[in-house]
Write a protein that holds these residues in place. Structure first.
Motif: not given
Length: 378
Positions: A195, A199, A278, A295
């Motif tokens: 993730i 991201g 993500g 997150v």
């Protein structure tokens, strides 16, 4: 070159671009190496649930055969060799943290036991060491009571019960807690890193202004997103494979009961879902600090309620139903089945299928959100 081949070539080139961008980010590379090596080892060795080398001291004011037998029952690996101290040294030893437990055996203890009286034995526990205080006090009570009972009978014997219960530990016969702690944190780090990488890759392009360069190139949002998914997923897959062989199997000595190839196939399927997640979080956040907060709000509930820390069946029914839509739940299920119990595809096909469905849904949702974000920037 037909359209399909051109799409594949664009996805491949965009993925290579992501790999080069990651290579130029030394902090992210250090984070990946740290999580799959040092962090996995630390998670396996830190805060053990079982008692191990607990520091204990004994104040023996009786100096009798019974008190000596009690002292002799404390030995590694549950306890350190007990230090015999005086009453005046007891408080100082507890205050300085030299001892987790101090057992005070009073004067005339053996004589009172033989006379049928119930003498009091004082056990002082340093409750700040929570990982050992609770289980250790229970062990000490069993040891003292067991020795007193054997001494009053004048012999050591076990009561014959009408039922003979044979306990057999499967999959982890030695009850090595490090195998469970290390493997479950290893599974959690796969989710976390996948993730973070995808991201951060999208937000990094937005902050550096390179996303505008992609908009004027003959590539589609689908190709851009697929390039990020396969590149970051490949990095995590390689890191997970190396950590599985080097850290879990090599350093920690954890036996891998099932097929490593089957497990890595499950990792790849899980990465398809988490990398898409993500990208979705990166389209919602505008900056890296915002992405970090998102997150935290996402990954912590997913990991705590996935069944890796506590049995999934012990959770409330409502939580079990809600967590069925989280990819981590099914990834933990297949990871435990393959790594611990040696399950084959005939056993884990269901979580594989569910992960494929969840990954497809997350990819479609993330792609829709990504297209909207791209159109707003254009």
């Amino acid at each position: 070159m037909n359209a399909f081949t051109r799409h594949l070539a664009n996805i491949a080139r965009l993925g290579v671009k992501e790999l080069w961008s990651l290579w130029r980010d030394p902090m992210m590379l250090v984070l990946i190496v740290y999580l799959f090596t040092v962090a996995v080892y630390s998670s396996a060795r830190a805060i053990p649930e079982t008692l191990h080398m607990a520091a204990i001291a004994v104040v023996d004011e009786d100096h009798s055969p019974l008190s000596q037998r009690i002292i002799g029952d404390f030995y590694p690996p549950l306890f350190t060799r007990p230090a015999v101290i005086t009453r005046d040294e007891m408080d100082a030893g507890m205050d300085t943290g030299a001892y987790t437990f101090v057992l005070n055996i009073p004067p005339d203890f053996q004589r009172d036991v033989l006379a049928g009286r119930a003498p009091a034995v004082q056990l002082n526990v340093d409750a700040t060491r929570m990982s050992q205080a609770f289980s250790g006090s229970g062990y000490i009570q069993q040891i003292v009571l067991g020795e007193v009972q054997d001494f009053t009978r004048r012999y050591r014997a076990s009561t014959t019960l009408p039922v003979d219960l044979n306990a057999r530990m499967r999959f982890n016969p030695s009850l090595t807690q490090a195998w469970f702690g290390g493997a479950m944190q290893y599974v959690n780090y796969i989710t976390l890193v996948s993730i973070l990488l995808t991201g951060a890759a999208l937000i990094r392009e937005r902050e550096h202004g390179t996303i505008e360069h992609l908009l004027v190139m003959p590539v589609t949002p689908t190709e851009i997103m697929l390039g990020k998914v396969w590149a970051m997923g490949l990095v995590v897959l390689v890191a997970a494979g190396l950590s599985l062989g080097v850290m879990l199997r090599g350093v920690l000595g954890m036996p891998i009961e099932g097929s490593a190839s089957l497990f890595l196939a499950g990792v790849a399927l899980h990465l398809f879902a988490t990398t898409s997640m993500g990208i979705f979080l990166a389209t919602v956040a505008r900056t890296m600090p915002q992405f970090g907060l998102l997150v935290m709000l996402t990954i912590l509930p997913m990991q705590m309620l996935s069944g890796g820390s506590t049995p999934f069946e012990s959770m409330p029914l409502f939580v079990q139903r809600v967590m069925q839509v989280a990819p981590t739940t099914h990834f933990v299920e297949l990871a435990q089945a393959i790594l611990y119990r040696g399950a084959g595809i005939d056993v884990v096909y269901k979580p594989f299928l569910i992960l494929a469905l969840i990954g497809s849904a997350l990819f479609a949702l993330s792609l829709s959100r990504f297209r909207k974000t791209i159109s707003q920037m254009a």
